[in-house]
Design a protein around this motif. Structure first.
Motif, short mmCIF file in Angstrom:
data_model
loop_
_atom_site.label_atom_id
_atom_site.label_comp_id
_atom_site.label_asym_id
_atom_site.label_seq_id
_atom_site.Cartn_x
_atom_site.Cartn_y
_atom_site.Cartn_z
N VAL A 290 0.85 -1.20 0.00
CA VAL A 290 0.00 0.00 0.00
C VAL A 290 0.89 1.25 0.00
O VAL A 290 1.86 1.33 0.74
N ALA A 291 0.53 2.23 -0.82
CA ALA A 291 1.31 3.48 -0.91
C ALA A 291 1.20 4.26 0.38
O ALA A 291 0.14 4.28 1.02
N SER A 292 2.29 4.94 0.74
CA SER A 292 2.28 5.66 2.02
C SER A 292 1.35 6.88 1.96
O SER A 292 1.00 7.43 3.00
N ASP A 293 0.97 7.29 0.75
CA ASP A 293 0.01 8.40 0.64
C ASP A 293 -1.28 7.93 -0.05
O ASP A 293 -1.95 8.70 -0.73
N SER A 294 -1.59 6.66 0.11
CA SER A 294 -2.74 6.06 -0.60
C SER A 294 -4.04 6.83 -0.36
O SER A 294 -4.35 7.22 0.77
N LYS A 295 -4.79 7.02 -1.45
CA LYS A 295 -6.11 7.66 -1.32
C LYS A 295 -7.23 6.64 -1.57
O LYS A 295 -8.39 7.00 -1.80
N VAL A 296 -6.86 5.39 -1.51
CA VAL A 296 -7.84 4.33 -1.77
C VAL A 296 -8.78 4.20 -0.57
O VAL A 296 -8.34 4.24 0.58
N GLU A 297 -10.09 4.06 -0.85
CA GLU A 297 -11.05 3.96 0.27
C GLU A 297 -11.20 2.51 0.72
O GLU A 297 -11.25 1.60 -0.11
N THR A 298 -11.23 2.33 2.04
CA THR A 298 -11.53 1.00 2.60
C THR A 298 -12.95 1.00 3.17
O THR A 298 -13.40 -0.01 3.71
N PHE A 299 -13.60 2.15 3.07
CA PHE A 299 -14.99 2.29 3.55
C PHE A 299 -15.73 3.16 2.56
O PHE A 299 -15.17 4.11 2.02
#
Ligand code: BG6
Length: 494
Positions: A290-299
């Motif tokens: 996972v990227a340290s600045d990830s903008k991926v939603e887990t919710f």
């Protein structure tokens, strides 16, 4: 031009699975293959393909290991499966891989190719199969995620249709293979009492929650490419919504059901920005891959409107997330309150609802208000359990692979339905900003409350059987929930 496809009455006579060394084969395919073998439904060559430098002995070993982890080894069935198992090691871009497959298929007429591989490899595999004549009279199963967005799903459909008729394409959404999800359709259309109230005149809102207490489970790299909306909203959750909201199908066939689902999906406008909340659990960015600045939603929580005569004005609220307070999937269809207050006390929230519990336990319950014994005309909330399914469910993959082998496409998604579902979420995934952080073990960002317009919070989920109510997971603004039940303990959990 599409190749000839087998008529639906002809079963496939060879099963080929690409991605034989992968995670999906390990978790789902081998257990399903053993179960199908046990039931005598896999009397044909079973050919695993991967590019892992493996031997057949290693594939068998992997299969045994998979079964040990997922349901257990049935020695007799396993031995029969192993006797049919073949392995081809090769690159999906290398024509020799497909030449070996053609040689292995000599004597068979109607292969079923299962692409248990990332969509980025679909085109190469389909091209390779076509080059050696293995798409003729064949069926193909493709896995979700079916594309990354509307445009890529359309491109995938075009590429599949170059070689396969739509009737030969089986798009898996394993939720459709779940018994309680099938029961949504059955329960709605096998009973007359629902139809008069199943509309905007009686239903005040619908909530669908798919909560998972675990995280990305070592799938960080995969999850970075998808996020919650692509992973489960576009497919599983919109399929559940479509089953809840669709009109009765005209006739029995699979296409009659899909036509009605399509009508519903087409009637959903992409939600406004204010009707979407995206979140990311604290600690997600520390996961491997996972990227340290990830903008991926887990919710994700969304409020959708279905612009049909039946549903105009009824909010359909969806929420899902990883690392939430519990693992449970549930639908609540809430009915409007009685029109007049004739007793001193008045229940909040509205006490009439249907609860469809889809997992981990399975039941359908009706929420009602009854008078509490005593002098006062005051009441209590009760839940009447209509259906409680403690039976051992057939695994979705066993059901779906068995159906595909027989050519039964009822539980698979059609091209236009997949594209319609992408159309709903496309603007959200393309315009996504930074998600709000939430604490692991919570119910997601507090902002998710604004999705359930007109209420101060989401409806409580029932605690999974045998688990205590998870009081620590409460989020601000929670309102009451049923305390009394008939036949089932109903500890609320948020
Ligand atoms: C999969 C998702 O499709 O469904 C996973 O990729 C999710 O992230 C899973 O956990 C949930 O399915 P089930 O059947 O385990 O509830």
């Amino acid at each position: 031009m599409s190749a000839r496809s087998p008529s639906s009455s002809q079963p496939s006579d060879a099963f080929i699975f690409f991605g034989a060394s992968g995670d999906l084969a390990y978790k789902q395919v081998f257990p399903a293959l053993q179960a199908l073998t046990r039931r005598g439904l896999l009397e044909m060559p079973v050919i695993g393909i991967a590019r892992s430098d493996w031997t057949l002995a290693q594939l068998r070993e992997r299969a045994r290991h998979s079964l040990q982890q997922h349901g257990g080894v049935d020695e007799a069935a396993f031995e029969r499966l192993c006797a049919r198992l073949l392995y081809i090691d090769g690159d999906y871009h290398d024509p020799r891989t497909f030449e070996r497959l053609r040689a292995a298929l000599v004597g068979t007429q109607r292969p079923l190719h299962y692409l248990a591989i990332p969509p980025s490899l679909f085109a190469a595999v389909i091209g390779g199969l076509a080059a050696v004549g293995c798409t003729s009279n064949a069926r193909v199963i493709v896995e979700k995620p079916f594309g990354r967005d509307l445009a890529s799903a359309q491109a995938l459909n075009r590429s599949l249709h170059q070689r396969f008729d739509e009737t030969a394409v089986f798009r898996i959404d394993h939720y459709l293979g779940k018994e309680p999800v099938e029961n949504l359709l059955y329960f709605r259309f096998a009973n007359t009492f629902l139809e008069p109230i199943w509309n905007r005149n009686y239903v005040s809102s619908v909530q669908i929650t798919m909560a998972e207490s675990f995280g990305v489970q070592g799938r960080g790299r995969f999850y970075e490419e998808v996020g919650a909306i692509r992973d489960v909203v576009q497919n599983h959750m919109l399929q559940v919504l479509a089953l809840l909201a669709m009109d009765p199908p005209i006739g029995r066939g699979a296409d009659a059901i899909r036509d009605e689902k399509l009508r519903i999906l087409n009637a959903i406008s992409p939600p406004a920005r204010s009707a979407v909340v995206r979140g990311q659990f604290r600690g997600y960015r520390d996961q491997e891959g996972v990227a340290s600045d990830s903008k991926v939603e887990t919710f994700a929580a969304l409020r959708l409107q279905i612009e049909t005569w039946r549903w105009a004005g009824v909010p359909f609220c969806i929420r899902t997330g990883k690392r939430l307070a519990t693992t449970a999937t549930e639908v609540i269809v809430e009915f409007k309150r009685p029109p007049q207050i004739i007793f001193d006390e008045y229940p909040l929230p509205p006490s009439n609802y249907l609860r469809f519990r889809l997992s981990p336990d399975v039941f359908i319950a009706l929420g009602a208000r009854t008078k509490a014994p005593g002098e006062r005309m005051s009441g209590e909330d009760v839940e009447l359990v209509v259906h409680d399914d403690a039976s051992e469910d057939m695994m979705p993959y066993e059901r779906l692979l068995g159906d595909a082998l027989r050519g039964d496409d009822s539980l698979f998604t059609r091209d236009d339905c997949v594209e319609a579902a992408w159309r709903v979420v496309d603007p959200i995934i393309h315009g996504a900003g930074t998600p709000l952080q939430y604490e692991p073990g919570s119910w997601g960002p507090a902002d998710a409350m604004r999705i359930v317009e007109g209420r101060s919070d989401w409806r409580c989920l029932a605690a999974p059987a045998g688990e205590p109510a998870n009081g620590s997971a409460r989020i601000p603004g929670r309102i009451g929930s049923p305390s009394t039940t008939h036949g089932r303990r109903q500890d609320p959990i948020n």
